[in-house]
Design an enzyme around this catalytic site. Structure first.
Site, mmCIF file in Angstrom:
data_model
loop_
_atom_site.group_PDB
_atom_site.id
_atom_site.type_symbol
_atom_site.label_atom_id
_atom_site.label_comp_id
_atom_site.label_asym_id
_atom_site.label_seq_id
_atom_site.Cartn_x
_atom_site.Cartn_y
_atom_site.Cartn_z
ATOM 1 N N ARG A 88 0.771 -1.310 0.034
ATOM 2 C CA ARG A 88 -0.009 0.142 0.045
ATOM 3 C C ARG A 88 0.916 1.102 -0.005
ATOM 4 O O ARG A 88 0.398 2.213 -0.146
ATOM 5 C CB ARG A 88 -0.855 0.055 1.158
ATOM 6 N N ARG A 127 -21.804 -1.858 1.917
ATOM 7 C CA ARG A 127 -21.275 -3.168 2.094
ATOM 8 C C ARG A 127 -21.107 -3.747 3.519
ATOM 9 O O ARG A 127 -21.218 -3.095 4.463
ATOM 10 C CB ARG A 127 -19.517 -2.796 1.919
ATOM 11 N N ARG A 155 -18.557 -3.101 8.610
ATOM 12 C CA ARG A 155 -17.194 -2.751 9.065
ATOM 13 C C ARG A 155 -17.190 -1.469 9.971
ATOM 14 O O ARG A 155 -17.834 -0.379 9.295
ATOM 15 C CB ARG A 155 -16.193 -2.916 8.041
ATOM 16 N N ARG A 166 -10.214 7.137 3.982
ATOM 17 C CA ARG A 166 -9.503 6.087 3.284
ATOM 18 C C ARG A 166 -9.005 6.204 1.982
ATOM 19 O O ARG A 166 -7.998 6.082 1.416
ATOM 20 C CB ARG A 166 -10.238 4.771 3.498
HETATM 21 P P1 ADP Z 1 -9.904 -1.566 2.034
HETATM 22 O O1 ADP Z 1 -9.247 -2.334 1.048
HETATM 23 O O2 ADP Z 1 -11.329 -1.978 2.153
HETATM 24 O O3 ADP Z 1 -9.509 -0.024 2.560
HETATM 25 P P2 ADP Z 1 -8.719 -3.637 4.016
HETATM 26 O O4 ADP Z 1 -9.521 -4.538 4.527
HETATM 27 O O5 ADP Z 1 -7.604 -3.882 2.940
HETATM 28 O O6 ADP Z 1 -9.429 -2.435 3.589
HETATM 29 O O7 ADP Z 1 -7.817 -2.694 5.046
HETATM 30 C C1 ADP Z 1 -8.559 -2.021 6.188
HETATM 31 C C2 ADP Z 1 -7.542 -1.321 7.076
HETATM 32 O O8 ADP Z 1 -6.373 -2.009 7.337
HETATM 33 C C3 ADP Z 1 -6.926 -0.202 6.081
HETATM 34 O O9 ADP Z 1 -7.641 0.982 6.291
HETATM 35 C C4 ADP Z 1 -5.372 -0.036 7.015
HETATM 36 O O10 ADP Z 1 -5.719 0.943 8.071
HETATM 37 C C5 ADP Z 1 -5.176 -1.285 7.311
HETATM 38 N N1 ADP Z 1 -4.198 -1.985 6.382
HETATM 39 C C6 ADP Z 1 -4.419 -2.979 5.610
HETATM 40 N N2 ADP Z 1 -3.345 -3.247 4.732
HETATM 41 C C7 ADP Z 1 -2.541 -2.437 5.128
HETATM 42 C C8 ADP Z 1 -1.251 -2.248 4.651
HETATM 43 N N3 ADP Z 1 -0.743 -2.857 3.637
HETATM 44 N N4 ADP Z 1 -0.335 -0.993 4.971
HETATM 45 C C9 ADP Z 1 -0.953 -0.401 5.978
HETATM 46 N N5 ADP Z 1 -2.316 -0.538 6.527
HETATM 47 C C10 ADP Z 1 -2.892 -1.533 5.996
#
Ligand code: ADP
Ligand code: ZN
Length: 207
Positions: A88, A127, A155, A166
């Site tokens: 990310r 969702r 969620r 986000r």
């Molecule tokens: P979405 O893609 O729907 O935003 P995720 O389930 O992938 O949700 O992630 C939810 C939360 O978990 C993110 O908003 C972040 O806070 C954290 N998160 C997930 N993956 C990462 C990552 N690779 N780096 C930093 N934070 C992460």
């Protein structure tokens, strides 16, 4: 086959990953799912991650990179992985390249599921997710999971305010990865604002 799924929150990465798992037998690694489980089980990682997640901010790179380094070495990843929600940030992408090189299993493709931000805000506020099996649905599906009968819930971070944050975080920190993977000639971009079956047809064509 090692695949990175890129795209804004709610672009449909999880939905496409679930199909790839059931049809291609790949191993799905979702950092979001791992973190939510850690929060639920109140582990050290979960305690550190919760505040960031609730605010829609990224969990710090060191925590995520340590978590992935451990996860990617498990035996179930040998046939190939679908990475959903990781990397990310550019720092995470560089770390991933290092991990995969060490394992002698380079990345094959980075698939961008491209969706307009306003479509995302609408999608995420309706969702729902299954508490028992993690299946993804919508408000319209009702209170119980189609797959396992478990309870469908919203969620904590799927409210409009957090969703907008986000999306900003995505624009700022994650969207530079589009150019990163384009530069490595690994990027395939797919229009994600269509029926999931149509999106999946393009995903398969990209493999
Ligand atoms: P979405 O893609 O729907 O935003 P995720 O389930 O992938 O949700 O992630 C939810 C939360 O978990 C993110 O908003 C972040 O806070 C954290 N998160 C997930 N993956 C990462 C990552 N690779 N780096 C930093 N934070 C992460
Ligand atoms: Zn379920």
């Amino acid at each position: 086959m090692n695949i990175v799924l890129l795209g804004a929150p709610g672009a449909g990465k999880g939905t496409q990953a679930a199909r790839l798992v059931s049809e291609e037998g790949l191993c799905h690694i979702s950092t979001g799912d791992i973190l939510r489980a850690a929060v639920k089980n109140e582990t050290e990682l979960g305690k550190k991650a919760k505040e960031y997640m609730d605010a829609g901010e990224l969990v710090p790179d060191e925590l995520i990179i340590d978590l992935m380094r451990e996860r990617i070495q498990q035996p179930d990843t040998e046939k190939g992985v679908i990475l959903d929600g990781f990397p990310r940030t550019t720092t995470q992408a560089v770390a991933l390249d290092g991990m995969l090189n060490e394992l002698g299993r380079p990345l094959d493709v980075a698939i961008l599921i491209d969706v307009d931000p306003e479509v995302i805000v609408k999608r995420l506020s309706s969702r729902r997710m299954c508490r028992a099996c993690g299946a993804i649905g919508t408000e319209a599906d009702g209170a119980s999971c189609k797959a396992c009968g478990g309870e469908m819930y919203q969620r904590d971070d799927d409210n409009e305010k957090t969703v907008r944050n986000r999306l900003e975080v995505y624009e700022k920190s994650t969207s530079p990865l589009i150019d990163y993977y384009r530069g490595c000639e690994l990027l395939v971009s797919i229009d994600g604002d269509r029926d999931p079956d149509e999106v999946y047809a393009d995903v398969k064509a990209a493999l």
